[in-house]
Design a protein around this motif. Structure first.
Motif, PDB file in Angstrom:
ATOM      1  N   ASP A 290     -37.229 -49.465 -59.734  1.00 22.41           N
ATOM      2  CA  ASP A 290     -36.106 -49.632 -60.633  1.00 22.41           C
ATOM      3  C   ASP A 290     -36.169 -48.515 -61.679  1.00 22.41           C
ATOM      4  OD1 ASP A 290     -38.349 -50.513 -61.866  1.00 22.41           O
ATOM      5  OD2 ASP A 290     -37.498 -52.318 -62.720  1.00 22.41           O
TER       6      ASP A 290
ATOM      7  N   ARG B 169     -36.799 -47.100 -64.791  1.00 20.13           N
ATOM      8  CA  ARG B 169     -37.479 -47.534 -66.004  1.00 20.13           C
ATOM      9  C   ARG B 169     -38.122 -46.374 -66.755  1.00 20.13           C
ATOM     10  NH1 ARG B 169     -41.664 -50.902 -65.677  1.00 20.13           N
ATOM     11  NH2 ARG B 169     -41.038 -51.990 -67.567  1.00 20.13           N
TER      12      ARG B 169
ATOM     13  N   LEU C  75     -38.561 -50.045 -75.197  1.00 15.52           N
ATOM     14  CA  LEU C  75     -39.017 -51.380 -74.812  1.00 15.52           C
ATOM     15  C   LEU C  75     -37.868 -52.377 -74.817  1.00 15.52           C
ATOM     16  CD1 LEU C  75     -42.468 -51.982 -76.555  1.00 15.52           C
ATOM     17  CD2 LEU C  75     -41.977 -52.000 -74.100  1.00 15.52           C
ATOM     18  N   SER C  76     -37.004 -52.294 -75.822  1.00 16.02           N
ATOM     19  CA  SER C  76     -35.898 -53.246 -75.934  1.00 16.02           C
ATOM     20  C   SER C  76     -34.907 -53.103 -74.789  1.00 16.02           C
ATOM     21  CB  SER C  76     -35.183 -53.066 -77.275  1.00 16.02           C
ATOM     22  OG  SER C  76     -34.396 -51.886 -77.286  1.00 16.02           O
ATOM     23  N   ARG C  77     -34.899 -51.928 -74.154  1.00 19.76           N
ATOM     24  CA  ARG C  77     -33.988 -51.688 -73.030  1.00 19.76           C
ATOM     25  C   ARG C  77     -34.683 -51.830 -71.682  1.00 19.76           C
ATOM     26  NH1 ARG C  77     -32.484 -49.163 -77.431  1.00 19.76           N
ATOM     27  NH2 ARG C  77     -30.269 -49.038 -77.961  1.00 19.76           N
ATOM     28  N   GLY C  78     -35.896 -52.346 -71.699  1.00 16.18           N
ATOM     29  CA  GLY C  78     -36.595 -52.631 -70.458  1.00 16.18           C
ATOM     30  C   GLY C  78     -37.211 -51.430 -69.777  1.00 16.18           C
ATOM     31  N   LEU C  79     -37.373 -50.328 -70.496  1.00 14.86           N
ATOM     32  CA  LEU C  79     -38.008 -49.164 -69.892  1.00 14.86           C
ATOM     33  C   LEU C  79     -39.509 -49.362 -69.815  1.00 14.86           C
ATOM     34  CD1 LEU C  79     -36.093 -46.199 -71.598  1.00 14.86           C
ATOM     35  CD2 LEU C  79     -35.581 -47.356 -69.450  1.00 14.86           C
ATOM     36  N   GLY C  80     -40.133 -48.690 -68.857  1.00 11.81           N
ATOM     37  CA  GLY C  80     -41.584 -48.763 -68.716  1.00 11.81           C
ATOM     38  C   GLY C  80     -42.274 -47.468 -69.039  1.00 11.81           C
TER      39      GLY C  80
ATOM     40  N   ARG D 143     -47.610 -51.884 -72.470  1.00 12.50           N
ATOM     41  CA  ARG D 143     -46.204 -52.288 -72.548  1.00 12.50           C
ATOM     42  C   ARG D 143     -45.259 -51.141 -72.205  1.00 12.50           C
ATOM     43  NH1 ARG D 143     -45.030 -54.095 -78.286  1.00 12.50           N
ATOM     44  NH2 ARG D 143     -46.547 -52.445 -78.825  1.00 12.50           N
ATOM     45  N   LEU D 144     -45.658 -49.930 -72.597  1.00  9.27           N
ATOM     46  CA  LEU D 144     -44.821 -48.750 -72.393  1.00  9.27           C
ATOM     47  C   LEU D 144     -45.739 -47.545 -72.219  1.00  9.27           C
ATOM     48  CD1 LEU D 144     -41.813 -47.605 -72.564  1.00  9.27           C
ATOM     49  CD2 LEU D 144     -42.386 -47.044 -74.947  1.00  9.27           C
TER      50      LEU D 144
END
Length: 263
Positions: free
Chosen positions: A2, A4, A29-34, A73-74
């Motif tokens: 996906d 990210r 992080l708030s937008r779901g990126l990795g 987390r990121l």
């Protein structure tokens, strides 16, 4: 995979952003990126607008603090966006050999020390496009980088996508550019910062299709965000376009190497 990873971000270590690195990371992080990679503007040319802004020690400290703070987390990486890297290639190579950067983006923002906005105003859009792409060809021939960023940036200052006649007129130089990108194993960035205003990324679908036809498959995705609210913007649409055009996946930069992630 996906979508990210945002591989083109700026912070206050770039002359045209006020955003702290941590704010950009929180937005990711708030937008779901990795994964994110900071690519701060940099130039060794005293006549370039970006010259003199970079404090390498401060940039590295803040990057390492974010890498530690967001661990698990990121994934946070760091690099630069070099303006006209072909003009001072040996000097850039010497400097970057001493820095553990993850990625170097090459871009053309100036032609003959004229900003692109001025170039378009003084030369007109057709002549400006020809001069711009000639400089981009010189960049992909002689610049040391992993990624060729926003390949048709000149259209931002024209205020519209390149017209079919302009694309046709510049097709020989565009083919030369894209063939050299392929030959050197570089990645072509799909930059989403023009999606909202121009309705297409940089480069355009026409150029991306030509790149794929010429054997190109390495692409990166980047929002070119200078503010937190733009982090990750348009990446899903860019990935969908890439799939539609037959690209097998996307790349990210780590340790000055391109890492491929299949769709």
């Amino acid at each position: 995979m996906d979508v990210r990873a945002d591989s083109h971000l700026h912070s206050h270590h770039s002359f045209d952003s006020q955003a702290p690195l941590a704010d950009q990371c929180r937005a990711a992080l708030s937008r779901g990126l990795g994964e994110v990679c900071f690519t701060e503007h940099f130039s060794l040319d005293p006549l370039a607008p970006t010259y003199g802004h970079m404090d390498w020690a401060a940039y590295r400290r803040e990057f390492e603090a974010c890498r530690e703070a967001f661990e698990g987390r990121l994934a946070v990486y760091w690099g630069v966006e070099v303006c006209e890297p072909h003009l001072l290639a040996p000097a850039y190579a010497a400097l970057f050999s001493r820095l553990p950067l993850d990625g170097v983006l090459g871009s053309v923002h100036n032609v003959g020390h004229r900003k692109l906005r001025r170039l378009v105003q003084e030369e007109g859009p057709d002549r400006a496009a020809a001069l711009y792409f000639g400089e981009v060809l010189a960049m992909v021939e002689g610049g040391r980088m992993e990624v060729a960023a926003h390949l048709d940036l000149v259209k931002r200052y024209m205020g519209a996508p390149l017209a079919p006649a302009q694309l046709a007129a510049n097709r020989p130089v565009l083919e030369a550019i894209l063939r050299r990108v392929v030959q050197r194993g570089l990645a072509l960035e799909v930059n989403t910062s023009t999606l909202e205003k121009l309705g297409e990324p940089m480069p355009s679908p026409w150029i991306l299709r030509l790149y794929r036809q010429l054997g190109g498959w390495r692409i990166t995705l980047g929002s070119d965000a200078h503010q937190p609210e733009r982090v990750g913007q348009g990446l899903a649409a860019a990935a969908a376009l890439a799939r539609e055009l037959g690209f097998p996946g996307v790349c990210t930069c780590r340790g000055r190497q391109l890492v491929f992630h299949p769709f």
